[in-house]
Design a protein around this motif. Structure first.
Motif, PDB file in Angstrom:
ATOM      1  N   THR A  64       0.824  -1.213   0.000  1.00 20.25           N
ATOM      2  CA  THR A  64       0.000   0.000   0.000  1.00 20.25           C
ATOM      3  C   THR A  64       0.855   1.259   0.000  1.00 20.25           C
ATOM      4  N   GLU A 229      -7.077   0.327  -1.298  1.00 17.84           N
ATOM      5  CA  GLU A 229      -6.200  -0.790  -0.918  1.00 17.84           C
ATOM      6  C   GLU A 229      -6.757  -1.555   0.288  1.00 17.84           C
ATOM      7  N   SER A 418      -6.239   0.196  -9.392  1.00 20.59           N
ATOM      8  CA  SER A 418      -6.580   0.023  -7.968  1.00 20.59           C
ATOM      9  C   SER A 418      -8.074  -0.223  -7.787  1.00 20.59           C
TER      10      SER A 418
END
Length: 527
Positions: A64, A229, A418
Motif C-alpha cells: 500500500t 487498498e 486500484s
C-alpha cells in the motif's frame, strides 16, 4: 535559400534523434523497474510476515505504501520535471529508487521496510510518465508509434512477469533479493540517463511552488488510494476508517480541483482537460486500467486457489499472453499513423471481450492447454489498444504540455487498476456467497442426485479406511467442499464476463474522439 536550408535542417534532425533507441531502452528499463516492483512484492508477503513478525494487515502496508506514494507523484511529474530540469529529475528519481531498494532489502523491522517502500514509490512514480514524455520528444513524429510500442512492451510485460520472477527469487534466494535485483538494473539505467537524456527543449521553467495544491493533492489522492487498498479487508463502508478516508479524500480532491483551476501557477494544469481528446483518452485509460489490472489480479487467484498452481507455474501460464501483448505492440508501432487509431482500439476491445468470454468457460478441471489461447487473445487485444490510445489521447496537446498529459493519463490508468483490484476482490467474495446459496438450495436430502453422490463419497472414504461411524460426517464435509469450489469457480466466470462487458460498453467513448490529425505535440508545430 529554402533549398539550401533543407539539408541543414535534415542534418540537425539526424543529430538530434541519433541516440533515440538507446534513450528508448533507458526509459523502458526504468519503467519496467517501477512496474515490476508493484507486483513482485505480493508473492513474498508470507515470507516477510514470518521474518518481520507482522500480521497480514500490517504487512499489507509494504504494498500500500509504495502504490500510494506512486499515485501521489504521478500527476505532478510534469511540474517536478520543469522545476528541477528533466535530466536531473529523471536521473535523481532512479537514484532514489535504487537507494531505497537497497534499504528495503536491508530492513530489519516492518516500520523501516514500509518507510523505504514509500521512498521507493516516490522515486518510482516519476519513471513512468517522464519516460513517455521523453520518448515523444526524442523520436521524430513519424516514429512515435515505434517509441510507444517499445515503452508499452515494458508497461504490459512488467506487471505480468512480477509474480513469476518474485516467486522464483523468493524461493531461491530469500525475499530481500526481490529488492536487491533492482540495484544493478537501476545503476545501468542511471548511467545511461546521465549519458544520453537531455533537458526538454519545450519545458517552461516553473517560478513559483503551489504548496497548497501539492498538499491537497497528496492528502486527497493518498487517502483515496489507501481506501481502495484497505477497503476489502475492512469491509468497506461498514468500517469507520474507510468512511474517514472517503470523506477526507472527497473534500481534498474537490478543493484541489477548484484551487488548481483558479491559481496562476498550478502544480497540475487541469486546464489541459479542455482538450476533449485528452479528457476522453484519460477516461478510457481509467477503464483500461480497471480491466487490465482486475484480470491480472483475478487469474492468478483462480489458478492458485482452484488449480493449486505455485506462483512459478502461474507465471509460466501467463507468460505466453504477455509475450503476445509485447509482440502485438511492437508490430503496432510500425503502422501508427497509417490508419485510424480508433479502429485498432475497437479491434482490441473486441478481441479482449472474446478472450473474457473464453475465460468464462474455464472450469475446476481446466488444464494448461485450455488457458493458452484465451490468454494469447487477451494479450493481443490489450496490445492493439495501448499504443493508439496513448497517441490519440495526447494528439491535441502542444509539446510543452505532454509531460502534464502523460502524468494525468498514467495516474488514471493506475487509479483504474486500484479500483479494478478492489472491485474484483470484493465481488469474488460476494459472487461466491450468492452462488453458494443457489447451489446449496439444490443440494438437499430430498434430491436423488445428492443422495447418490453422498452414498458414493461415503463408500469411497470407507474404502480408504475411515471408520463407518465417521464416514457420513466426512462425506458431508467433502460434498460441502465441492459445492464451495464450484461456487468460487462460478464467481470467477462471472467476473471475467463482467470485465469483458465493461470494456465493450466503453466503446461509444471512441465516437467523442477525432481521428488523430497528427502525432502528439502537433499543436506546438501549429503555433
Amino acid at each position: 535559400m529554402a533549398t539550401a536550408a533543407l539539408p541543414l535542417e535534415a542534418l540537425a534532425d539526424q543529430e538530434r534523434y541519433r541516440n533515440r533507441y538507446i534513450i528508448a531502452v533507458t526509459v523502458s528499463l526504468a519503467s519496467v523497474l517501477e512496474l515490476l516492483d508493484t507486483s513482485i512484492v505480493n508473492v513474498a508477503i508470507p515470507h516477510m510476515m514470518g521474518n518481520l513478525g507482522a500480521t497480514l494487515d500490517e504487512i499489507a502496508w509494504v504494498s500500500t505504501g509504495y502504490i500510494v506514494a506512486n499515485v501521489i507523484i504521478l500527476p505532478i511529474t510534469g511540474w517536478l520535471s520543469a522545476y528541477f530540469g528533466r535530466r536531473r529529475y529523471f536521473a535523481g528519481s532512479i537514484a532514489i529508487f535504487v537507494l531505497a531498494s537497497f534499504f528495503c532489502g536491508n530492513a530489519g523491522s516492518l516500520s523501516a521496510l514500509v518507510f523505504w517502500r514509500i521512498i521507493q514509490g516516490l522515486g518510482g512514480g516519476a519513471l513512468l510518465s517522464t519516460s513517455q514524455a521523453i520518448l515523444y520528444e526524442e523520436f521524430p513524429r513519424a516514429e512515435y508509434g515505434t517509441a510507444m510500442a517499445i515503452f508499452g512492451v515494458g508497461v504490459m510485460v512488467g506487471p505480468t512477469l512480477g509474480p513469476t520472477l518474485g516467486g522464483y527469487i523468493t524461493d531461491a534466494f530469500g525475499w530481500p533479493w526481490i529488492f536487491y535485483i533492482n540495484i544493478p538494473i537501476g545503476m545501468l539505467a542511471l548511467a545511461l540517463s546521465l549519458s544520453y537524456i537531455n533537458n526538454s527543449r519545450f519545458q517552461q521553467k516553473v517560478s513559483q511552488v503551489d504548496y497548497l495544491g501539492l498538499l491537497l493533492l497528496a492528502v486527497g489522492i493518498g487517502t483515496l488510494q489507501t481506501m481502495l487498498e484497505r477497503g476489502e479487508r475492512l469491509d468497506w463502508f461498514d468500517s469507520r476508517e474507510v468512511v474517514t478516508y472517503a470523506l477526507i479524500s472527497a473534500a481534498c480532491l474537490t478543493a484541489f480541483v477548484w484551487h488548481e483551476l483558479t491559481t496562476e501557477y498550478p502544480v497540475v494544469d487541469l486546464r489541459i482537460l479542455k482538450s476533449r481528446q485528452l479528457a476522453v483518452g484519460v477516461l478510457f485509460g481509467l477503464i483500461l486500467g480497471v480491466c487490465l489490472y482486475a484480470t491480472i489480479f483475478v487469474l492468478p487467484v483462480y489458478l492458485q486457489n482452484l488449480q493449486n498452481f505455485t506462483a512459478e507455474q502461474t507465471g509460466f501460464v501467463i507468460l505466453p499472453g504477455a509475450l503476445a501483448s509485447a509482440f502485438t505492440m511492437a508490430s503496432m508501432g510500425r503502422f501508427t499513423g497509417k490508419f485510424d487509431g480508433r479502429l485498432s482500439i475497437l479491434a482490441g476491445v473486441s478481441i479482449f471481450a472474446v478472450s473474457m468470454w473464453k475465460h468464462a468457460h474455464f472450469t475446476t478441471e481446466s488444464g494448461v492447454a485450455d488457458f493458452f489461447w484465451p490468454l494469447i487473445l487477451r494479450g493481443v487485444g490489450l496490445g492493439l489498444i495501448f499504443v493508439p490510445l496513448t497517441n490519440l489521447a495526447l494528439a491535441d496537446l502542444p509539446m510543452s504540455k505532454i509531460p502534464n498529459g502523460t502524468g494525468l493519463f498514467n495516474l488514471m490508468r493506475q487509479l483504474g487498476g486500484s479500483v479494478g483490484i478492489a472491485v474484483s476482490a470484493t465481488l469474488v467474495q460476494r459472487f461466491e456467497a450468492i452462488n453458494r446459496a443457489e447451489l446449496a438450495a439444490n443440494v438437499t436430502q430430498f434430491s436423488e442426485v445428492t443422495r447418490e453422490r453422498l452414498s458414493g463419497i461415503t463408500a469411497m472414504v470407507i474404502a480408504k479406511g475411515t471408520p463407518a461411524p465417521l464416514a457420513d460426517a466426512k462425506a458431508l464435509a467433502i460434498l460441502n467442499g465441492q459445492v464451495t469450489r464450484q461456487a468460487l469457480m462460478l464467481s470467477f466466470e462471472h467476473l471475467f464476463l463482467l470485465f469483458g462487458a465493461c470494456f465493450v460498453l466503453s466503446l461509444p467513448l471512441l465516437l467523442l474522439m477525432h481521428r488523430s490529425r497528427g502525432a502528439p505535440g502537433g499543436a506546438e508545430m501549429a503555433h
